[in-house]
Scaffold this active site. Structure first.
Site, PDB file in Angstrom:
ATOM      1  CE1 TYR A  11      -4.117  -1.263   5.279  1.00 33.79           C
ATOM      2  CE2 TYR A  11      -3.320   0.017   5.020  1.00 33.79           C
ATOM      3  CZ  TYR A  11      -3.873  -1.503   4.525  1.00 33.79           C
ATOM      4  OH  TYR A  11      -4.220  -0.964   3.029  1.00 33.79           O
ATOM      5  CB  SER A  47      -1.023   0.082   1.342  1.00 33.85           C
ATOM      6  OG  SER A  47      -1.466   1.514   1.540  1.00 33.85           O
TER       7      SER A  47
END
Length: 245
Positions: free
Chosen positions: A152, A139
């Site tokens: 995250y 990501s």
């Protein structure tokens, strides 16, 4: 169809929706034989019917090491090899650190980081034999941490670090390691957020831009894995044009 991939065997985790589903369809269209793993078996059966090529559906929970090992074994038993692993399974549970439900932290670490690591570990003997490819779906949060996404981001930073160490260990043996770092993609990922304020914020962010589509990321995967053997595409960062960071 690309001759480089024709007949190759691919295992995709998190295949029941979003990037995983699009990747299964894109790689199947390239002539691969695909093992599609996820926890939602009904969706996998529907996916298999849509795919142009042969798809093996696997009940796979990446947080369970035995499930991971069984999925890899079933893939090799069915197809006789494993050439490409696409580690896509992931969950994003945004929220502030203060007052957090730390069980959500555990879920993210076990899914995004440990799940990816255990799948690599189980698949690696076969990938070494095949001189194959590991694709790690990370990501932009693996590069830039932001408030309310600390854990995250920590998992995705971890994926990137693990992947680079893996690359250094196996590249001389012919195994290529690819990190794909998507920005905001129109998937179910934000729908998993339990904090209503953060879920609304994710919705507002999506509405503010032309988001990437799962197929955009699948196209990046296909690009990376169709390069000739002497070319290693190690990292692809792909954002919506409208995303500033």
């Amino acid at each position: 169809m690309n001759d480089i991939l024709n007949g190759k065997v691919v295992l995709v985790t998190g295949a029941s929706s979003g990037i995983g589903e699009a990747t299964v369809l894109a790689l199947s269209a390239e002539g691969t034989r695909v093992a599609a793993g996820a926890r939602r078996g009904d969706r996998l059966e529907s996916l298999a019917r849509k795919a142009p090529g042969e798809v093996l559906t696997l009940d796979l929970d990446v947080t369970d090491q035995e499930s991971v090992r069984a999925a890899v074994a079933a893939t090799v038993e069915r197809f006789g090899a494993l050439d490409v692993l696409v580690n896509n399974a992931g969950v994003m549970l945004s929220g502030p650190i203060a007052g957090a439900d730390t069980t959500e932290w555990t879920r993210m670490v076990e899914t995004n980081l440990l799940g990816s690591m255990h799948t690599v570990h189980a698949a690696l003997p076969h990938l070494l034999e095949a001189k194959g490819i590991v694709v790690q779906v990370s990501s932009t949060s693996g590069r830039i941490a932001s408030a309310y996404n600390g854990v995250y981001a920590a998992t995705k930073f971890g994926v990137n670090a693990f992947s680079e160490a893996l690359r250094q260990e196996v590249t001389a043996q012919g195994v290529r390691v690819v990190i794909i770092e998507p920005g905001f993609v129109a998937t179910e990922l934000a729908g998993h957020i339990t904090d209503p304020t953060m879920r609304a914020a994710a919705g507002d962010m999506a509405a503010s831009m032309r988001t990437l589509q799962p197929g955009d990321i699948a196209d990046a995967v296909v690009y990376a894995v169709t390069q000739p053997e002497h070319v290693a595409v190690n990292e692809i960062l792909i954002r919506p044009t409208d995303q500033t960071r």
